[in-house]
Design an enzyme around this catalytic site. Structure first.
Site, short mmCIF file in Angstrom:
data_model
loop_
_atom_site.label_atom_id
_atom_site.label_comp_id
_atom_site.label_asym_id
_atom_site.label_seq_id
_atom_site.Cartn_x
_atom_site.Cartn_y
_atom_site.Cartn_z
N ASP A 223 0.85 -1.19 0.00
CA ASP A 223 0.00 0.00 0.00
C ASP A 223 0.88 1.24 0.00
O ASP A 223 2.11 1.14 -0.13
CB ASP A 223 -0.97 -0.01 1.19
CG ASP A 223 -2.30 0.64 0.82
OD1 ASP A 223 -2.27 1.82 0.45
OD2 ASP A 223 -3.34 -0.03 0.89
N HIS A 284 -2.26 3.32 -4.71
CA HIS A 284 -1.81 2.81 -3.41
C HIS A 284 -0.40 2.22 -3.53
O HIS A 284 -0.12 1.13 -3.03
CB HIS A 284 -2.77 1.75 -2.87
CG HIS A 284 -4.06 2.32 -2.33
ND1 HIS A 284 -4.16 2.90 -1.09
CD2 HIS A 284 -5.30 2.39 -2.87
CE1 HIS A 284 -5.41 3.31 -0.88
NE2 HIS A 284 -6.11 3.02 -1.94
N GLU A 349 -9.15 3.29 -5.80
CA GLU A 349 -8.73 4.63 -5.37
C GLU A 349 -7.44 5.09 -6.02
O GLU A 349 -6.47 5.43 -5.35
CB GLU A 349 -8.55 4.63 -3.83
CG GLU A 349 -9.83 4.34 -3.08
CD GLU A 349 -9.66 4.40 -1.57
OE1 GLU A 349 -10.51 5.01 -0.92
OE2 GLU A 349 -8.68 3.84 -1.05
N TYR A 455 -16.86 -3.77 6.49
CA TYR A 455 -15.62 -3.07 6.82
C TYR A 455 -15.50 -3.16 8.34
O TYR A 455 -16.04 -2.33 9.07
CB TYR A 455 -15.66 -1.64 6.29
CG TYR A 455 -14.97 -1.56 4.94
CD1 TYR A 455 -15.22 -2.54 3.99
CD2 TYR A 455 -14.03 -0.57 4.64
CE1 TYR A 455 -14.57 -2.53 2.77
CE2 TYR A 455 -13.38 -0.55 3.42
CZ TYR A 455 -13.65 -1.53 2.49
OH TYR A 455 -12.99 -1.53 1.30
C1 ACM Z 1 -10.67 0.14 -0.28
O1 ACM Z 1 -11.18 0.22 0.84
N1 ACM Z 1 -10.02 1.18 -0.78
C2 ACM Z 1 -10.78 -1.05 -1.08
#
Ligand code: ACM
Ligand code: ZN
Length: 808
Positions: A223, A284, A349, A455
């Protein structure tokens, strides 16, 4: 110890294909039924049945002893037999023999046998008969393994003990279980790229995940904040990308050697868990760019991995062929390490700002004709920018590479942008819409919707009582109640939903114990969502079964979440009348116990039954904790309840609008450092603002103090909160957020009885990056709830003044 539940229930004997394999099963006349004590299994099996035996026949359940045999008639099941023998040996001390045929006495054995009559490769039939035999029949080793997991859950929880336990009757309930999973992908996600956790931690979790039939471990290895996988061809990736200096000056580091990765993969495989690596691209990627800035659009340099959470604008440059060569070389080593059918390549993202300005990216866009396609409606019925199409080009190109090596790719739902790569599996995280859209395009989908509770970095209760989290709200019940495929969609797009995963991002998860606190018991709810038929799920039943499951987790030393007492969320509750009501509740309606003498509550303390009424002149400290049925306590809360006289308002001789601001430059990590800060000159500002000119989001580090008066409109009890370091009212420090956590969620709330008028305040803003969160991203202010109000409101500039000297 297991006791048979003697409730009688008549259940007709169903399919009995497996019975022929078990020499000693019940006959069908004169039935008496016993309900097997099979109510404790998580995830709840597809079907459980009573075992029916003639009334005349004595019921003799299998009770494990040192002579019990494990009979394994198929060599491919041998590892499962050995796994079972090892579990039994550890907890009971019995060295069970593994035989390849039934013992002559025809009893006291556990048979693992292969049959094609069980529905799926992961399915099994377990027959625990009333004459001291157990038969687990499966089509494939994975099914036998899950049969063994169910068998273990039918034994007393002590079977999970890491050391030998004495004086346990290792008795199995009789009954028949037919079982197979609803979904083939049952996943748990693990993120060491924000905060690292080592191999021993992972292996501990794999042991537990296997108990609940989870079969995928999604390892988020790279990341912006860390690159955590050793790549032999590019040693600098971990040399420079696996360490960062945090905002407080401390160092955070960690990566896995290839040997460690092989060890984890093998350990997982022995538990029928596929490890799915995630190598993030094209976004990322900051931690990779530190050592390989030439793979970015700008060429860098980049000093270190990203120190704050969120998303970096500098990403891989898909305009350069060297980027693809690099990614392919990395994936080649990844393929070698991970035999999984799936490789996750991220795709989420990815900001496009660098690509827009990059000549290489723009050249690629022109060469590929993406500029011509941009702005037109694509196959997905949407218009895309050239840069979104470049993202799709990148993912598709990498997909082809993976496919050529016999692998399938998974990407986050952003890979829909610009058109899906032809055979990609989509992981739907931004709610379910992306997943449903992909499924309608006949792509496989894994649901991980943040909106539905998956999440699990989101908090499990009120922010005021839970550890600091990224926000969001995901209770156990919310996770449990999810059904990814409504009946109406089953025949349509529902066919493409291959499973559900829970994601634990670790920005705010600072320790191994905290990771477990976030995983469990929500992962057990996930397991039931993934494995069990929707109509077999039952929240009340799940909560009962959880009691037994958590006893098992205790033997693994798992720090699972117990709901905190909520209802009253302040740390000090002031009142001005005769008494005040102090209500408590928790997210699972579990019992709570409390004391009023300041002592730590125990399981034997008074049980909370109804709202407490506290009165009198002397302050009372309520200490309260949630008590689980298995006798474990949550951390306790402490609430001071205090009758107060209204503090009179200040009467400064003269005031002017605005507040006084003082700045001390530097990093202030301790109370002593804060107390010893040397401030520059006073300035007056109309409202709170950083001590430096606007335009930069982070540094320079400084401690900023604001002082003045806040005008309060009425007499009564006020609530206060702030995300800043400290808030003082009338010379008393009433909120202290401190260094323990990023102070971002108005967590600490308190009350005071105050008269209408001006009250002196002091607000302390510690301008630094704390645990990846710049305090300047918080609202530099404090919040007040009026006596007649219901919400905490940001103080207004019109309420703020400071004292001025009276001119002669
Ligand atoms: C993510 O939470 N950006 C997959
Ligand atoms: Zn570029």
């Amino acid at each position: 110890m297991n006791k048979h539940n003697r409730r009688v229930r008549i259940v007709l004997w169903a399919t009995s294909a497996v019975l022929v394999l078990c020499a000693s099963c019940g006959t069908r006349q004169n039935r008496q039924t016993r309900t097997p004590n099979i109510e404790s299994v998580i995830p709840v099996p597809v079907q459980t049945e009573n075992f029916e035996v003639p009334v005349s026949k004595e019921i003799r359940p299998l009770v494990l002893n040192r002579h019990t045999a494990i009979v394994c008639t198929d060599s491919t099941f041998a590892p499962v037999a050995e796994y079972l023998a090892r579990k039994v040996r550890t907890a009971t001390g019995y060295e069970l023999k593994i035989a390849d045929r039934l013992p002559d006495e025809g009893r006291n054995y556990i048979l693992l046998t292969r049959t094609d009559s069980v529905a799926q490769g992961e399915g099994y039939r377990l027959v625990s008969s009333p004459d001291e035999t157990v038969c687990i029949a499966a089509q494939a080793p994975a099914g036998a393994f899950y049969g063994v997991q169910t068998l273990l859950q039918l034994l007393p929880p002590e079977i999970e003990s890491p050391v030998k336990v004495k004086d346990v009757a290792w008795e199995l309930p009789v009954g028949v279980i037919d079982d197979y999973p609803r979904f083939k992908y049952r996943g748990v996600h693990f993120d060491p790229s924000r905060h690292f956790a080592g191999v021993e931690f992972i292996k501990k979790q794999l042991d537990v995940l296997a108990m609940f039939k989870i079969n995928r471990f999604h390892w988020h290895l790279t990341d912006d904040q860390l690159w955590t996988i050793e790549i032999k061809k590019y040693p600098e990736l971990t040399a420079k990308g696996a360490v960062r200096t945090e905002g407080d000056g401390s160092t955070h580091r960690g990566f896995y050697t290839q040997d460690e990765i092989r060890e984890v993969v093998a350990y997982a495989a022995a538990r029928y868990i596929d490890v799915i690596p995630e190598i993030e691209m094209p976004g990322h990627a900051k931690a990779a760019l530190v050592s390989h800035p030439e793979l970015s659009c700008t060429g860098g340099p980049f000093e270190q991995p990203r120190v704050i959470w969120g998303v970096e604008d500098d990403v891989f440059c898909p305009g350069k062929d060297t980027t693809f060569a690099f990614l392919e070389n990395v994936l080649t080593e990844v393929f070698d390490l991970f035999p999984s059918e799936y490789i996750h390549i991220g795709g989420d993202e990815c900001p496009k700002v660098r690509w827009k300005a990059c000549p290489d990216c723009q050249r690629r866009i022109r060469e590929q004709g993406l500029d011509k396609k941009a702005g037109h409606v694509g196959k997905d019925g949407r218009k895309h920018t050239a840069e979104e199409l470049l993202q799709s080009y990148t993912i598709t190109r990498m997909e082809q590479f993976a496919n050529a090596h016999g692998r399938k790719i998974i990407g986050w739902d952003e890979i829909l942008e610009g058109g899906l790569a032809p055979s990609a599996t989509v992981m739907s995280w931004r709610g379910e819409a992306g997943g449903i859209a992909a499924a309608r395009q006949q792509h496989d989908v894994i649901m991980t919707p943040n909106s539905a509770g998956f999440y699990i970095d989101h908090q499990q209760g009120a922010a005021e009582v839970e550890p600091v989290s990224i926000g969001g709200y995901s209770t156990l019940e919310k996770v449990y109640s999810y059904n990814p495929v409504p009946d109406s969609a089953a025949a349509d797009w529902g066919r493409y939903i291959i499973g559900v995963q829970a994601n634990l991002w670790s920005e705010y998860v600072l320790s191994d114990a905290h990771r477990e606190y976030m995983y469990y018991p929500r992962v057990l709810a996930l397991a039931e969502v993934d494995w069990s038929p929707n109509d077999r799920k039952d929240w009340a039943s799940f909560q009962r079964r959880l009691v037994d499951a958590e006893r098992r987790l205790d033997y693994h030393g798992i720090n699972y979440h117990i709901p905190m007492p909520e209802g009253t969320l302040v740390d000090l509750l002031a009142f001005t009348g005769d008494s005040v009501a102090v209500p408590f509740s928790n997210t699972r309606n579990l019992p709570m116990v409390y004391t009023l003498d300041g002592s730590e509550p125990t399981a034997a303390s008074a049980v909370y039954r109804d709202t407490l009424m506290i009165g009198g002149e002397a302050p009372v400290v309520i200490r309260i904790a949630t008590l689980t049925p298995q006798g474990k306590l949550s951390p306790s809360r402490s609430i001071r309840v205090e009758r107060q006289l209204l503090k009179p308002a200040a009467e400064p001789a003269a005031v002017d609008s605005g507040v006084v601001m003082r700045v001390a430059e530097g990093l202030f990590l301790t109370d002593e450092q804060i107390a010893g800060a040397r401030f520059g000159a006073d300035t007056v500002v109309r409202y709170f603002r950083p001590g430096y000119e606007a335009g930069t989001k982070t540094a320079p580090e400084s401690l900023v103090v604001y002082e003045g008066f806040v005008e309060l409109p009425e007499d009564g009890v006020y609530g206060f909160t702030t995300d800043m370091e400290e808030l003082w009212i009338d010379g008393e420090r009433i909120v202290k957020n401190g260094q323990e956590a990023a102070s971002r969620h108005l967590r600490h709330k308190t009350t005071r009885a105050l008269a209408a008028g001006k009250h002196a305040f002091r607000l302390v803003f510690n301008n630094m990056i704390r645990h990846g969160w710049p305090d300047v991203w918080n609202d530099i202010s404090f919040f007040v709830k009026t006596p007649s109000g219901t919400v905490y409101e940001r103080v207004k500039a019109s309420q703020l003044t400071h004292a001025v000297s009276v001119d002669e």
